[in-house]
Design an enzyme around this catalytic site. Structure first.
Site, PDB file in Angstrom:
ATOM      1  N   ASN A   1      16.314  22.289  49.889  1.00  6.97           N
ATOM      2  CA  ASN A   1      17.201  21.462  49.068  1.00  6.97           C
ATOM      3  C   ASN A   1      18.561  22.143  48.995  1.00  6.97           C
ATOM      4  OD1 ASN A   1      18.064  19.553  47.000  1.00  6.97           O
ATOM      5  ND2 ASN A   1      17.733  21.177  45.490  1.00  6.97           N
TER       6      ASN A   1
ATOM      7  N   HIS B   1      21.619  22.596  46.396  1.00  7.38           N
ATOM      8  CA  HIS B   1      21.959  22.401  44.988  1.00  7.38           C
ATOM      9  C   HIS B   1      23.409  22.830  44.765  1.00  7.38           C
ATOM     10  CE1 HIS B   1      21.386  21.897  40.735  1.00  7.38           C
ATOM     11  NE2 HIS B   1      22.012  23.055  40.553  1.00  7.38           N
TER      12      HIS B   1
ATOM     13  N   MET C   1      17.780  12.610  44.760  1.00  3.15           N
ATOM     14  CA  MET C   1      17.848  12.744  43.305  1.00  3.15           C
ATOM     15  C   MET C   1      16.531  12.521  42.569  1.00  3.15           C
ATOM     16  SD  MET C   1      20.825  13.772  42.994  1.00  3.15           S
ATOM     17  CE  MET C   1      22.530  13.692  43.568  1.00  3.15           C
TER      18      MET C   1
ATOM     19  N   ILE D   1      12.706  14.125  41.613  1.00  4.12           N
ATOM     20  CA  ILE D   1      11.889  15.343  41.638  1.00  4.12           C
ATOM     21  C   ILE D   1      10.463  14.929  41.986  1.00  4.12           C
ATOM     22  CG2 ILE D   1      11.086  17.337  40.308  1.00  4.12           C
ATOM     23  CD1 ILE D   1      13.572  16.916  38.474  1.00  4.12           C
ATOM     24  N   LEU D   2      10.037  15.299  43.196  1.00  5.96           N
ATOM     25  CA  LEU D   2       8.690  14.933  43.651  1.00  5.96           C
ATOM     26  C   LEU D   2       7.680  15.937  43.088  1.00  5.96           C
ATOM     27  CD1 LEU D   2       9.690  14.236  47.356  1.00  5.96           C
ATOM     28  CD2 LEU D   2       9.193  12.526  45.584  1.00  5.96           C
TER      29      LEU D   2
ATOM     30  N   GLY E   1      25.581  10.500  50.976  1.00  5.11           N
ATOM     31  CA  GLY E   1      25.120  11.099  52.231  1.00  5.11           C
ATOM     32  C   GLY E   1      26.125  11.953  52.975  1.00  5.11           C
ATOM     33  N   THR E   2      27.058  12.609  52.261  1.00  2.00           N
ATOM     34  CA  THR E   2      27.995  13.477  52.994  1.00  2.00           C
ATOM     35  C   THR E   2      27.275  14.705  53.559  1.00  2.00           C
ATOM     36  OG1 THR E   2      28.717  14.738  51.054  1.00  2.00           O
ATOM     37  CG2 THR E   2      29.973  12.737  51.589  1.00  2.00           C
ATOM     38  N   ASN E   3      26.244  15.162  52.888  1.00  2.00           N
ATOM     39  CA  ASN E   3      25.470  16.284  53.443  1.00  2.00           C
ATOM     40  C   ASN E   3      24.670  15.843  54.665  1.00  2.00           C
ATOM     41  OD1 ASN E   3      25.662  18.969  51.957  1.00  2.00           O
ATOM     42  ND2 ASN E   3      25.583  17.484  50.269  1.00  2.00           N
TER      43      ASN E   3
HETATM   44  C1  GAR Z   1      25.688  17.018  46.578  1.00  2.99           C
HETATM   45  O1  GAR Z   1      26.694  17.717  45.891  1.00  2.99           O
HETATM   46  C2  GAR Z   1      24.352  17.706  46.394  1.00  2.99           C
HETATM   47  O2  GAR Z   1      24.449  19.103  46.385  1.00  2.99           O
HETATM   48  C3  GAR Z   1      23.946  17.194  45.053  1.00  2.99           C
HETATM   49  O3  GAR Z   1      24.371  15.850  45.016  1.00  2.99           O
HETATM   50  C4  GAR Z   1      25.445  15.661  45.919  1.00  2.99           C
HETATM   51  C5  GAR Z   1      25.051  14.607  46.927  1.00  2.99           C
HETATM   52  O4  GAR Z   1      26.095  14.252  47.757  1.00  2.99           O
HETATM   53  N1  GAR Z   1      22.542  17.317  44.862  1.00  2.99           N
HETATM   54  C6  GAR Z   1      21.976  17.515  43.684  1.00  2.99           C
HETATM   55  O5  GAR Z   1      22.591  17.561  42.649  1.00  2.99           O
HETATM   56  C7  GAR Z   1      20.454  17.667  43.723  1.00  2.99           C
HETATM   57  N2  GAR Z   1      19.991  18.286  42.525  1.00  2.99           N
HETATM   58  P1  GAR Z   1      25.875  13.539  49.166  1.00  2.99           P
HETATM   59  O6  GAR Z   1      24.953  12.332  48.938  1.00  2.99           O
HETATM   60  O7  GAR Z   1      27.254  13.091  49.566  1.00  2.99           O
HETATM   61  O8  GAR Z   1      25.285  14.533  50.117  1.00  2.99           O
END
Ligand code: GAR
Length: 212
Positions: free
Chosen positions: A112, A114, A95, A97-98, A16-18
């Site tokens: 999203n 990516h 993670m 795909i709905l 969940g850093t994003n």
């Molecule tokens: C992030 O790098 C995001 O871009 C990627 O997973 C990581 C999640 O980090 N997402 C994907 O690969 C989706 N296809 P987070 O949980 O720390 O945000």
């Protein structure tokens, strides 16, 4: 509640850093016209849930493992998003795909992030560290991240924002991932979400246009 303030529901699966970047941007007043109203995780033990709770945001679990096939899970997600009165849905390290049931219910209302420059290193199987492993295996000299609309085609929706970083000779998937997160994802995702809530993104002929 101000009707003009859009409800942003954030979908997560891991660290969940994003999500944290969105929470921090919100507390700095940088998400204009919207507020994070709920966080939904596909995993009960995702640290992202803790981040939501610490920020006083409603946190729910809709565990992927509790559903047999993706159809049933997608239907449950669509119903949960409707129940939460989501105006916009943000996939932040989500993670799963709905299927089209969700995309159809929220057309051009889901985004999203990516961790690569779409159309490179994207689609089924390209998620998390796998993306950076593939980029390093190819020997690319720049990589980055893309914020795009979610459509029925995995990672195929209109591109909203992209940003780049240089790849170093001694990068590992982990160092490259970190550089892309810090320099691109954590900045562009909150920016795109704010633009969306402000109504500054339009889609025409399959392309997104941002009124910057
Ligand atoms: C992030 O790098 C995001 O871009 C990627 O997973 C990581 C999640 O980090 N997402 C994907 O690969 C989706 N296809 P987070 O949980 O720390 O945000």
């Amino acid at each position: 509640m101000d009707k003009n303030i859009k409800n942003i529901v954030v979908l997560v699966s891991g660290g969940g850093t994003n999500l944290q970047a969105l929470i921090d941007a919100q507390s700095r007043g940088e998400i204009k016209g919207g507020r994070i109203s709920c966080v939904i995780s596909s995993k009960a033990d995702a640290y992202a849930l803790e981040r939501a709770r610490k920020a006083g945001i409603k946190a729910r679990v809709l565990a992927r493992k509790d559903f047999g096939d993706i159809r049933d899970y997608s239907k449950a997600m669509r119903d949960t998003l409707t129940e939460e009165q989501a105006d916009f849905v943000v996939y932040a390290g989500f993670m799963t795909i709905l299927d089209e049931q969700v995309c159809k219910a929220f057309p051009y209302r889901m985004v999203n992030v990516h961790p690569a420059l779409i159309p490179s290193f994207c689609g089924k199987g390209f998620y998390g560290l796998h993306v950076h492993e593939a980029a390093l295996a190819k020997g690319v000299k720049v990589s980055g991240a893309t914020v795009h609309f979610v459509t029925e085609e995995c990672d195929g929706g209109p591109i909203i924002l992209q940003g780049t970083v240089e790849v170093a000779n001694d990068d590992t998937p982990e160092t490259l991932q970190r550089r892309i997160m810090e320099n691109v994802e954590w900045k562009l995702l909150p920016k795109a979400v704010s633009l969306l809530c402000e109504g500054r993104i339009t889609v025409k002929d399959g392309r997104a246009f941002v009124d910057l």
